[in-house]
Design a protein around this motif. Structure first.
Motif, mmCIF file in Angstrom:
data_model
loop_
_atom_site.group_PDB
_atom_site.id
_atom_site.type_symbol
_atom_site.label_atom_id
_atom_site.label_comp_id
_atom_site.label_asym_id
_atom_site.label_seq_id
_atom_site.Cartn_x
_atom_site.Cartn_y
_atom_site.Cartn_z
ATOM 1 N N GLY A 1 -15.904 56.926 -80.924
ATOM 2 C CA GLY A 1 -15.538 56.922 -82.293
ATOM 3 C C GLY A 1 -15.340 58.262 -82.900
ATOM 4 N N GLU A 2 -15.835 59.289 -82.288
ATOM 5 C CA GLU A 2 -15.696 60.539 -82.761
ATOM 6 C C GLU A 2 -14.169 61.180 -82.989
ATOM 7 O OE1 GLU A 2 -20.089 61.766 -82.037
ATOM 8 O OE2 GLU A 2 -18.580 62.514 -83.326
ATOM 9 N N THR A 3 -13.935 61.707 -84.278
ATOM 10 C CA THR A 3 -12.815 62.109 -84.566
ATOM 11 C C THR A 3 -12.423 63.670 -84.195
ATOM 12 O OG1 THR A 3 -12.737 60.627 -86.638
ATOM 13 C CG2 THR A 3 -11.110 62.524 -86.405
ATOM 14 N N VAL A 4 -11.601 63.783 -83.393
ATOM 15 C CA VAL A 4 -11.478 65.071 -82.499
ATOM 16 C C VAL A 4 -9.954 65.580 -82.655
ATOM 17 C CG1 VAL A 4 -11.457 66.449 -80.428
ATOM 18 C CG2 VAL A 4 -13.319 64.585 -80.960
ATOM 19 N N VAL A 5 -9.812 66.975 -83.432
ATOM 20 C CA VAL A 5 -8.452 67.424 -83.603
ATOM 21 C C VAL A 5 -8.660 68.807 -82.489
ATOM 22 C CG1 VAL A 5 -6.978 68.703 -84.683
ATOM 23 C CG2 VAL A 5 -8.230 66.754 -85.944
ATOM 24 N N VAL A 6 -7.686 68.697 -81.473
ATOM 25 C CA VAL A 6 -7.725 69.737 -80.494
ATOM 26 C C VAL A 6 -6.316 70.573 -80.947
ATOM 27 C CG1 VAL A 6 -7.404 70.532 -78.067
ATOM 28 C CG2 VAL A 6 -8.559 68.457 -78.743
ATOM 29 N N ALA A 7 -6.838 71.992 -81.048
ATOM 30 C CA ALA A 7 -5.649 72.925 -81.490
ATOM 31 C C ALA A 7 -5.549 73.838 -80.494
ATOM 32 C CB ALA A 7 -6.112 73.868 -82.544
ATOM 33 N N GLY A 8 -4.217 74.432 -80.398
ATOM 34 C CA GLY A 8 -3.544 75.215 -79.047
ATOM 35 C C GLY A 8 -4.570 76.712 -78.992
ATOM 36 N N SER A 9 -4.895 77.224 -79.922
ATOM 37 C CA SER A 9 -5.471 78.467 -80.022
ATOM 38 C C SER A 9 -6.476 78.638 -81.168
ATOM 39 C CB SER A 9 -4.388 79.475 -80.423
ATOM 40 O OG SER A 9 -3.786 79.292 -81.691
ATOM 41 N N THR A 10 -7.295 79.479 -80.931
ATOM 42 C CA THR A 10 -8.140 79.726 -82.259
ATOM 43 C C THR A 10 -7.535 79.990 -83.626
ATOM 44 O OG1 THR A 10 -8.236 82.205 -81.647
ATOM 45 C CG2 THR A 10 -9.885 80.996 -80.595
ATOM 46 N N ARG B 1 -6.201 77.398 -88.660
ATOM 47 C CA ARG B 1 -5.031 76.863 -89.795
ATOM 48 C C ARG B 1 -5.158 75.324 -90.115
ATOM 49 N NH1 ARG B 1 -0.201 80.564 -87.496
ATOM 50 N NH2 ARG B 1 -0.560 82.446 -88.504
ATOM 51 N N ARG B 2 -5.343 74.561 -88.810
ATOM 52 C CA ARG B 2 -5.607 72.944 -88.852
ATOM 53 C C ARG B 2 -6.877 72.628 -89.873
ATOM 54 N NH1 ARG B 2 -3.206 70.563 -83.630
ATOM 55 N NH2 ARG B 2 -3.341 68.658 -84.813
ATOM 56 N N ALA B 3 -8.001 73.500 -89.277
ATOM 57 C CA ALA B 3 -9.086 72.976 -90.229
ATOM 58 C C ALA B 3 -9.173 73.543 -91.572
ATOM 59 C CB ALA B 3 -10.369 74.024 -89.356
ATOM 60 N N LEU C 1 -21.499 76.281 -96.035
ATOM 61 C CA LEU C 1 -20.771 77.031 -94.838
ATOM 62 C C LEU C 1 -21.941 77.554 -93.880
ATOM 63 C CD1 LEU C 1 -18.687 79.207 -97.188
ATOM 64 C CD2 LEU C 1 -18.204 77.053 -96.494
ATOM 65 N N SER C 2 -21.482 77.371 -92.370
ATOM 66 C CA SER C 2 -22.530 77.805 -91.612
ATOM 67 C C SER C 2 -21.826 79.273 -91.340
ATOM 68 C CB SER C 2 -21.973 77.049 -90.128
ATOM 69 O OG SER C 2 -22.946 75.957 -90.344
ATOM 70 N N GLY C 3 -22.751 79.996 -90.657
ATOM 71 C CA GLY C 3 -22.461 81.308 -90.141
ATOM 72 C C GLY C 3 -21.952 81.476 -88.822
ATOM 73 N N GLY C 4 -22.272 82.453 -88.089
ATOM 74 C CA GLY C 4 -21.851 82.678 -86.874
ATOM 75 C C GLY C 4 -20.550 83.417 -86.526
ATOM 76 N N ILE C 5 -19.786 83.273 -85.677
ATOM 77 C CA ILE C 5 -18.476 83.980 -85.441
ATOM 78 C C ILE C 5 -17.400 83.178 -85.676
ATOM 79 C CG2 ILE C 5 -17.113 85.024 -83.726
ATOM 80 C CD1 ILE C 5 -19.776 85.797 -82.387
ATOM 81 N N THR C 6 -17.255 81.909 -85.189
ATOM 82 C CA THR C 6 -16.063 80.966 -85.346
ATOM 83 C C THR C 6 -15.346 80.853 -86.611
ATOM 84 O OG1 THR C 6 -16.699 79.890 -83.242
ATOM 85 C CG2 THR C 6 -15.329 78.638 -84.604
ATOM 86 N N PRO C 7 -16.352 80.320 -87.619
ATOM 87 C CA PRO C 7 -15.775 79.787 -88.887
ATOM 88 C C PRO C 7 -15.189 80.956 -89.493
ATOM 89 C CG PRO C 7 -18.105 80.047 -89.015
ATOM 90 C CD PRO C 7 -17.810 80.437 -87.700
ATOM 91 N N GLU C 8 -15.245 82.221 -89.282
ATOM 92 C CA GLU C 8 -14.801 83.248 -90.277
ATOM 93 C C GLU C 8 -13.180 83.186 -90.478
ATOM 94 O OE1 GLU C 8 -15.782 87.443 -89.644
ATOM 95 O OE2 GLU C 8 -14.772 87.935 -91.080
ATOM 96 N N MET C 9 -12.582 82.979 -89.302
ATOM 97 C CA MET C 9 -11.147 82.594 -89.425
ATOM 98 C C MET C 9 -10.368 81.644 -90.367
ATOM 99 S SD MET C 9 -8.019 82.805 -86.405
ATOM 100 C CE MET C 9 -8.942 84.076 -85.356
ATOM 101 N N THR C 10 -11.340 80.403 -90.050
ATOM 102 C CA THR C 10 -11.168 79.401 -90.971
ATOM 103 C C THR C 10 -11.347 79.816 -92.685
ATOM 104 O OG1 THR C 10 -11.527 77.785 -89.342
ATOM 105 C CG2 THR C 10 -11.720 77.012 -91.450
ATOM 106 N N TRP D 1 -14.337 85.379 -97.435
ATOM 107 C CA TRP D 1 -13.835 84.758 -98.971
ATOM 108 C C TRP D 1 -13.449 85.903 -99.904
ATOM 109 C CZ3 TRP D 1 -12.933 79.598 -100.333
ATOM 110 C CH2 TRP D 1 -13.525 78.672 -99.316
ATOM 111 N N GLY D 2 -13.645 87.183 -99.748
ATOM 112 C CA GLY D 2 -13.220 88.064 -100.317
ATOM 113 C C GLY D 2 -14.136 88.019 -101.807
ATOM 114 N N GLY D 3 -15.242 87.295 -101.596
ATOM 115 C CA GLY D 3 -16.018 87.462 -102.787
ATOM 116 C C GLY D 3 -15.765 86.331 -103.999
ATOM 117 N N ARG D 4 -14.520 85.582 -103.851
ATOM 118 C CA ARG D 4 -14.046 84.564 -104.669
ATOM 119 C C ARG D 4 -14.171 83.259 -104.051
ATOM 120 N NH1 ARG D 4 -9.425 84.159 -104.792
ATOM 121 N NH2 ARG D 4 -8.923 85.152 -102.932
#
Ligand code: 6PG
Length: 265
Positions: free
Chosen positions: A13-22, A27-29, A51-60, A100-103
């Protein structure tokens, strides 16, 4: 919960979206987050994000910042922060501000005291316990809604370490048992297995993560495929991320194809 386009459910019952690239993942997230932010602002007048840190979320975050020029109705909190100065490259706050550019301005777990006459890079940060208590007050002020007495954020963006950690809740950490405090100091990962810097941190605790209206996991890369399978369809029950009780009803996993390898969907 309104499912994002292309979402599929696992057997559990977990909701999963699989995207074709990072890039597609980001973009989908971001599109999903933007939609949920709009709903929150319409209903509550604001959207509170953690918001979490790390590397992955920056593009989102970069994509989302582009959607949201009217950042006035957003409150940006942190899920966790490494105990390093604000200008340190390992700082999650530095990554979030950059993306976020501070905004809107980030409500940081560690104040940016650079340039403050009373501090310097040699000066130690304030005691971690004092920083944690101060951030709990920030959470109390910024997130007025409560669930069983715990502040409710609208959207909590989380990552997943290779050791099954999320936020800065690492395997074996006493913080996993914390049920009263909302923010605690923790030791960093004891092994590089988590893939995250071995430095002490502050982190939101499980009660706060569990109270969130929606948990959005962002996971990418083949290195995560094994732990993703463990968590979403195997024997991941002992991993820190599995301690999140309400995942099935309140979480969406955005994975790239590499991290989703071997998943039965
Ligand atoms: C941290 C992060 C951490 C992160 C995971 C996944 O401070 O280290 O908040 O919990 O979410 O380690 O990181 P990546 O997505 O960059 O692999």
């Amino acid at each position: 919960m309104t499912l994002p386009p292309g979402a599929r459910l696992t057997a559990a019952g977990e909701t999963v979206v699989v995207a074709g690239s990072t890039v597609a993942l980001a973009r989908r997230a971001a599109a999903f987050l933007d939609d949920r932010i709009a709903t929150a602002v319409t209903r509550d007048g604001q959207a509170v994000l953690a918001l979490s840190g790390g590397i992955t979320p920056e593009m989102t975050y970069r994509c989302l910042a582009g959607y949201r020029p009217d950042a006035a109705s957003l409150a940006l909190l942190q899920v966790d922060e490494r105990l390093v100065a604000a200008g340190d490259p390992r700082s999650n706050g530095a990554m979030i501000r950059r993306a976020w550019g501070g905004r809107p301005p980030l409500l940081p777990m560690i104040p940016d005291v650079r340039g403050d006459a009373h501090t310097s890079s040699e000066n130690p940060l304030p005691p971690a316990g004092r920083l944690a208590a101060a951030y709990a007050h920030t959470l109390d002020r910024v997130a007025p809604a409560r669930s069983l007495g715990v502040p409710v954020v609208h959207l909590c963006i989380l990552g997943l370490g290779m050791d099954g950690h999320t936020a800065s809740l690492f395997p074996g950490s006493p913080a996993l048992a914390e049920r009263c405090r909302w923010v605690v100091p923790v030791d960093g990962p004891t092994t590089p297995a988590g893939g995250s810097p071995e430095v002490a941190r502050l982190t939101l605790t499980l009660p706060v993560l569990d109270a969130a209206r929606c948990l959005v996991f962002l996971v990418q890369g083949e290195a995560k495929a094994g732990v993703v399978r463990q968590v979403l369809q195997g024997n991941g029950c002992r991993l820190p991320v599995a301690r999140l009780a309400r995942r099935t009803r309140r979480a969406v996993w955005f994975l790239d194809t590499a991290a989703a390898a071997g998943l039965s969907l």
